[in-house]
Design an enzyme around this catalytic site. Structure first.
Site, short mmCIF file in Angstrom:
data_model
loop_
_atom_site.label_atom_id
_atom_site.label_comp_id
_atom_site.label_asym_id
_atom_site.label_seq_id
_atom_site.Cartn_x
_atom_site.Cartn_y
_atom_site.Cartn_z
N ASP A 42 155.21 -9.79 23.19
CA ASP A 42 153.93 -9.33 23.43
C ASP A 42 153.68 -8.15 22.52
O ASP A 42 152.49 -7.86 22.33
CB ASP A 42 153.54 -9.02 24.84
CG ASP A 42 153.73 -10.61 25.56
OD1 ASP A 42 154.29 -10.49 26.67
OD2 ASP A 42 152.99 -11.50 25.09
N HIS A 87 162.27 -6.86 29.31
CA HIS A 87 162.45 -8.09 29.57
C HIS A 87 163.54 -8.49 30.38
O HIS A 87 164.33 -7.66 30.47
CB HIS A 87 162.65 -8.99 28.17
CG HIS A 87 162.49 -10.41 28.29
ND1 HIS A 87 163.38 -11.24 29.04
CD2 HIS A 87 161.24 -10.87 27.72
CE1 HIS A 87 162.26 -12.55 28.78
NE2 HIS A 87 161.35 -12.50 28.27
C1 SDX Z 1 156.79 -12.23 28.95
O1 SDX Z 1 160.36 -14.15 31.61
C2 SDX Z 1 159.98 -14.53 30.35
O2 SDX Z 1 160.81 -15.14 29.54
C3 SDX Z 1 158.53 -13.95 30.14
C4 SDX Z 1 158.17 -14.28 28.55
C5 SDX Z 1 157.86 -15.55 28.31
O3 SDX Z 1 158.03 -16.02 26.93
O4 SDX Z 1 157.74 -16.48 29.01
O5 SDX Z 1 159.24 -13.64 27.65
C6 SDX Z 1 156.87 -13.68 28.35
O6 SDX Z 1 156.29 -12.09 30.14
C7 SDX Z 1 157.41 -11.06 28.15
C8 SDX Z 1 157.23 -9.53 28.99
C9 SDX Z 1 155.74 -9.10 28.86
N1 SDX Z 1 155.42 -7.91 29.92
C10 SDX Z 1 155.62 -6.84 29.44
O7 SDX Z 1 155.54 -6.39 28.39
C11 SDX Z 1 155.15 -5.68 30.61
C12 SDX Z 1 156.13 -4.32 30.55
N2 SDX Z 1 157.53 -4.75 30.69
C13 SDX Z 1 157.76 -4.67 31.93
O8 SDX Z 1 156.94 -4.64 33.02
C14 SDX Z 1 159.20 -5.29 32.67
O9 SDX Z 1 159.98 -4.92 31.66
C15 SDX Z 1 159.06 -6.90 32.74
C16 SDX Z 1 158.41 -7.26 33.64
C17 SDX Z 1 158.92 -7.50 31.27
C18 SDX Z 1 160.80 -7.17 33.30
O10 SDX Z 1 160.84 -6.42 34.55
P1 SDX Z 1 162.32 -6.39 35.37
O11 SDX Z 1 163.08 -7.33 34.81
O12 SDX Z 1 161.95 -6.64 36.66
O13 SDX Z 1 162.70 -4.87 34.78
P2 SDX Z 1 162.52 -3.87 35.80
O14 SDX Z 1 161.17 -3.50 36.31
O15 SDX Z 1 163.33 -3.94 37.08
O16 SDX Z 1 163.01 -2.45 35.07
C19 SDX Z 1 164.45 -2.20 34.88
C20 SDX Z 1 163.90 -0.46 34.55
C21 SDX Z 1 163.48 0.21 35.47
O17 SDX Z 1 163.67 1.60 35.22
P3 SDX Z 1 164.48 2.19 36.53
O18 SDX Z 1 163.78 2.14 37.85
O19 SDX Z 1 165.88 1.39 36.80
O20 SDX Z 1 164.98 3.69 36.19
O21 SDX Z 1 163.35 -0.44 33.32
C22 SDX Z 1 162.12 0.19 33.19
C23 SDX Z 1 161.74 0.17 35.14
O22 SDX Z 1 161.16 1.17 35.11
N3 SDX Z 1 161.21 -0.50 32.65
C24 SDX Z 1 160.40 -0.07 31.66
C25 SDX Z 1 159.36 -1.11 31.43
N4 SDX Z 1 160.14 -2.06 31.43
C26 SDX Z 1 161.23 -1.92 32.52
N5 SDX Z 1 159.96 1.32 31.64
C27 SDX Z 1 158.91 1.62 30.86
N6 SDX Z 1 158.10 0.66 30.34
C28 SDX Z 1 158.68 -0.65 30.55
N7 SDX Z 1 157.80 -1.78 29.89
#
Ligand code: SDX
Length: 436
Positions: free
Chosen positions: A374, A317
């Site tokens: 989710d 998140h």
């Molecule tokens: C919602 O914003 C809100 O409030 C949203 C929400 C709401 O109520 O409106 O809470 C609802 O959208 C919840 C999120 C649902 N999405 C997912 O579950 C999809 C999977 N999650 C990721 O795509 C990600 O965690 C996000 C999109 C939620 C957040 O993305 P960020 O903040 O841009 O984080 P990032 O992509 O920069 O990740 C930081 C690190 C990275 O690793 P490094 O490159 O630093 O080595 O964490 C890793 C990412 O690769 N990472 C994950 C991951 N999420 C982040 N690795 C594996 N699986 C994941 N799910």
């Protein structure tokens, strides 16, 4: 109507940031402090005074506005709607009461709630012309596309939604959207399965009425278990708002051009659709089904995630770097609902195994990746009987009051149109080639 959007600073203690630029310019910038002691540097004067802008792709460090609606502390896993902790609202409130709280800022009195419920009931039907519009969609049409289209189409039959000029019209406009979004969703489902659309029943509560429109058939009695109705209400309460998330920021952005409320929330539906946002609840179930059907060990799936071949959907998140409090509540609710209904869903066991594996693995721990809203929500929707391709529609139904509340907050501030700047990195000036 004021031009500037004044950033409120509830804490009057004046604080200042001092900025010194490479070219020697310096600038004092006010620091605003929120009611929960969040600090932000107000850069409204930056470009005019120094010619510089800031840049922050994906806005991870940028506040778009001040807001009184929802507070999140991502490090402590805190979520409050208008100051009320989500755990207390989840336990004691109803979706209609939470919707009222988010939009008007205070818990309604018994009379206010009764009147709001009456407005929801009075506005649950769709205009027959709108009902016929469903005939234009193929049965396999994606319900999010239909939802967004029909929200905009509904405004054609309710021009009052387009001339929302004052507080007096807000209750009716809000009730129309919150009530009809439910009917649109149910009608699109009935269309997709070739069953007759079921008109709303004014004698039923918001959630019971939705379940009636979704699952009742003309020739058989349909009575959802009270636990199912309660689980749906809990789902909607937990999804009702989440401050400046992608879809809510979209609604505020679109509303800043003075686009009407229906157009603004219809844009929110489209932003929510993405798998990184509200579409994640569908992606989680597909992930769990893939693990279940392939028999892949959870440890193998986790290794693939760590090799960046896959994402662990429902994890991570932008704000929560601790447990998403909603995930904790949904995990327990999923357990309770399945045991009440006598359902054994292997996907729940796989989800719990995944959570346990991730929470003890350095890859996830160092990135502060925890289950988000989710991760468990789909288990509940599955148990209720909602088809997977409607999961994000359910998220949109839940989020409608939050979108309306934020649109209304920005509308009342009469702020300026949102128009970010950029840093141009394209070609410098060049002449069009002379005719050969
Ligand atoms: C919602 O914003 C809100 O409030 C949203 C929400 C709401 O109520 O409106 O809470 C609802 O959208 C919840 C999120 C649902 N999405 C997912 O579950 C999809 C999977 N999650 C990721 O795509 C990600 O965690 C996000 C999109 C939620 C957040 O993305 P960020 O903040 O841009 O984080 P990032 O992509 O920069 O990740 C930081 C690190 C990275 O690793 P490094 O490159 O630093 O080595 O964490 C890793 C990412 O690769 N990472 C994950 C991951 N999420 C982040 N690795 C594996 N699986 C994941 N799910």
């Amino acid at each position: 109507m004021s031009n500037a959007t004044e950033v409120k600073s509830p804490n009057t203690e004046s604080k200042t940031a001092h900025l010194t630029l490479p070219d020697g310019q310096s600038l004092e910038l006010p620091v605003v402090v929120g009611s929960e002691n969040e600090h932000a540097i107000d850069i409204a004067a930056l470009r005019g005074s120094t010619g510089h802008i800031t840049i922050d792709p994906a806005y991870g460090n940028t506040g778009a506005c001040s807001s009184d609606i929802t507070y999140i502390d991502g490090d402590k896993g805190i979520l409050r709607y208008r100051g009320y902790p989500i755990e207390q609202l989840a336990e004691h409130s109803s979706y209609a009461e939470v919707a009222y709280l988010l939009i008007w800022g205070e818990l309604p009195t018994a009379d206010e709630l009764s009147h709001f419920r009456w407005l929801l009931t009075e506005n649950e039907m769709l205009h027959e012309g709108l009902r016929n519009a469903f005939e234009g969609f193929p049965p396999y049409g994606h319900p999010m596309a239909i939802l967004s289209a029909m929200i905009n189409a509904s405004a054609c039959y309710h021009p009052d939604m387009m001339q929302l000029e004052d507080d007096e019209h807000m209750p009716l406009a809000a009730a129309k959207l919150i009530s009809k979004v439910r009917t649109i969703a149910a009608f699109s489902y009935k269309k997709s399965i070739g069953q007759p659309m079921r008109y709303p029943n004014p004698n039923l509560s918001y959630c019971a009425n939705f379940l009636h429109m979704m699952f009742s058939i003309p020739y058989a009695r349909y009575e959802p278990e009270p636990e199912v109705i309660r689980a749906l209400s809990l789902f909607l309460i937990l999804h009702a708002d989440h401050e400046q998330n992608c879809s809510t920021s979209t609604v505020r952005m679109v509303g800043s051009s003075r686009a009407n409320l229906s157009a603004s929330v219809a844009s929110g539906v489209c932003a929510l659709w993405g798998p990184l946002h509200g579409g994640a609840n569908m992606a989680v179930i597909k992930m769990l089904e893939q693990i279940q059907q392939t028999g892949m060990p959870v440890s193998e799936y986790v290794e693939k995630v760590k090799k960046r071949e896959l994402k662990l959907m429902g994890f991570g998140h932008r704000v929560y770097k601790n447990f998403d409090p909603r995930a904790k509540i949904l995990k327990k609710a999923a357990d309770d609902l399945l045991s009440t209904l006598g359902i054994s869903d292997p996907k729940l066991d796989i989800a719990k195994e995944l959570e346990e594996a991730a929470l003890t693995d350095e890859y996830f721990v160092e990135r502060k990746l925890y289950p988000n809203v989710d991760f468990y929500s789909g288990i509940i929707l599955n148990a209720i009987g909602i088809p997977t391709n409607m999961f994000t529609v359910m998220f949109a139904i839940g989020r409608m009051p939050g979108w309306i509340a934020h649109w209304y907050e920005a509308f009342k501030e009469s702020g300026r149109i949102c128009r970010p700047r950029q840093v141009y990195t394209g070609p410098n000036v060049r002449d069009y080639p002379a005719a050969k």
